[in-house]
Motif scaffolding. Sequence first.
Motif, short mmCIF file in Angstrom:
data_model
loop_
_atom_site.label_atom_id
_atom_site.label_comp_id
_atom_site.label_asym_id
_atom_site.label_seq_id
_atom_site.Cartn_x
_atom_site.Cartn_y
_atom_site.Cartn_z
N ARG A 52 0.72 -1.17 0.10
CA ARG A 52 0.07 -0.09 0.06
C ARG A 52 0.80 1.24 0.04
O ARG A 52 0.31 2.38 -0.19
N GLN A 53 2.21 1.18 0.10
CA GLN A 53 3.02 2.28 0.65
C GLN A 53 2.60 3.50 1.26
O GLN A 53 2.31 4.78 0.68
N SER A 54 1.82 3.01 2.35
CA SER A 54 1.33 4.21 3.02
C SER A 54 2.32 4.55 4.35
O SER A 54 1.94 5.50 4.91
N GLY B 72 15.66 -7.53 -2.91
CA GLY B 72 15.17 -8.26 -1.63
C GLY B 72 14.76 -7.20 -0.60
O GLY B 72 13.67 -7.43 0.03
N THR B 73 15.54 -6.07 -0.39
CA THR B 73 15.18 -5.30 0.94
C THR B 73 13.74 -4.13 0.17
O THR B 73 13.05 -4.00 1.05
N ASN C 231 4.56 -2.34 3.68
CA ASN C 231 3.73 -1.19 3.26
C ASN C 231 4.58 0.16 3.49
O ASN C 231 4.00 1.53 3.57
N LEU C 232 5.81 0.08 2.95
CA LEU C 232 6.66 1.23 3.22
C LEU C 232 6.59 1.91 1.67
O LEU C 232 6.45 1.14 0.94
N THR D 290 11.17 5.14 1.23
CA THR D 290 11.70 4.89 2.11
C THR D 290 12.16 3.80 2.25
O THR D 290 13.42 3.55 2.85
N ALA D 291 12.09 2.54 1.47
CA ALA D 291 12.65 1.37 1.49
C ALA D 291 13.95 1.41 1.03
O ALA D 291 15.11 0.91 1.38
N ALA D 292 14.01 2.33 -0.23
CA ALA D 292 15.40 2.36 -0.74
C ALA D 292 16.41 2.88 -0.17
O ALA D 292 17.49 2.62 -0.04
N ARG D 293 15.91 4.39 0.79
CA ARG D 293 16.82 4.81 1.82
C ARG D 293 17.50 3.90 2.96
O ARG D 293 18.62 4.02 2.98
#
Length: 275
Positions: free
Chosen positions: A138-140, A171-172, A180-181, A185-188
């Motif tokens: 959801r990327q919320s 993977g990350t 749901n990040l 945010t997930a990349a950083r």
Amino acid sequence: MSWIETIVLGIVQGLTEFLPISSSAHLRITSAIFFDQDAGASFTAVTQLGTEAAVLVYFAKDIWRITRTWVVGIWDSSVRSSLDYRMGWYVIVGSIPIGIFGVLFKDQIRTAARNLWLVATVLIVFAFVLAFAEFWGRQSRIIKDFRMRDGVVMGFAQAMALVPGVSRSGGTLTAGLFLNLTRETAARYSFLLAIPAVVMSGVFSIPDVFDRTGHAPSGAQMIVATVIAFAVGYAAIAWLLRYVAHHTLYVFVLYRVALGSLVLALLMTGTIAAT
């Protein structure tokens, strides 16, 4: 190792390290198709020092702020509620899985895991996992919503990248999307999480990269490949952060499937050898 191979592999490492397409798989495939021999897991680990140096430079302010706050927070409880202090612990704890698995399966990572049948299959299988995460997530949640659970889950996802074809960033990012990040945010966090594991792996692999009969780079070649990886990798970081902020990851899914299928075809026709 020839100088052409040195330069090409340095560029490939820089271009692919931060994209969810597996730099180790690309180095393995490039070596097999164009140079008819495997540069080795140690060569991959050492050139990653160049791309991690790019991370250190690009995120220098963030890294310094997090490190300083974490050190101060050990003694001063008043800063322990800050995101920077908690992020320091998230990176430390998230780095543990890859360290443990890297030590336990060191020999397999350098041998069986580099079989091109496995690499190609993993590229395709995890492409669909990434696609499902992109569709389902959801990327919320943004960076201020990050919690220890997220760091642990993404840490285990990073450990899966010990198998060429999975992709550390892939993977990350996949794990982050399932949590749901947002992609950014997930990349950083992925960039920060990679620093301890990749630097330690690269440093410990320096002696091994020269301890090969018949196909070892010289010291000068290793330095040049690492510097090239740094320069290309630095540009790739900026591009990826802008890209994931505004685009889906489906283009990387299609690319992984296409590349994996190509490698399987080349293996089936005997054009390249699996080991």
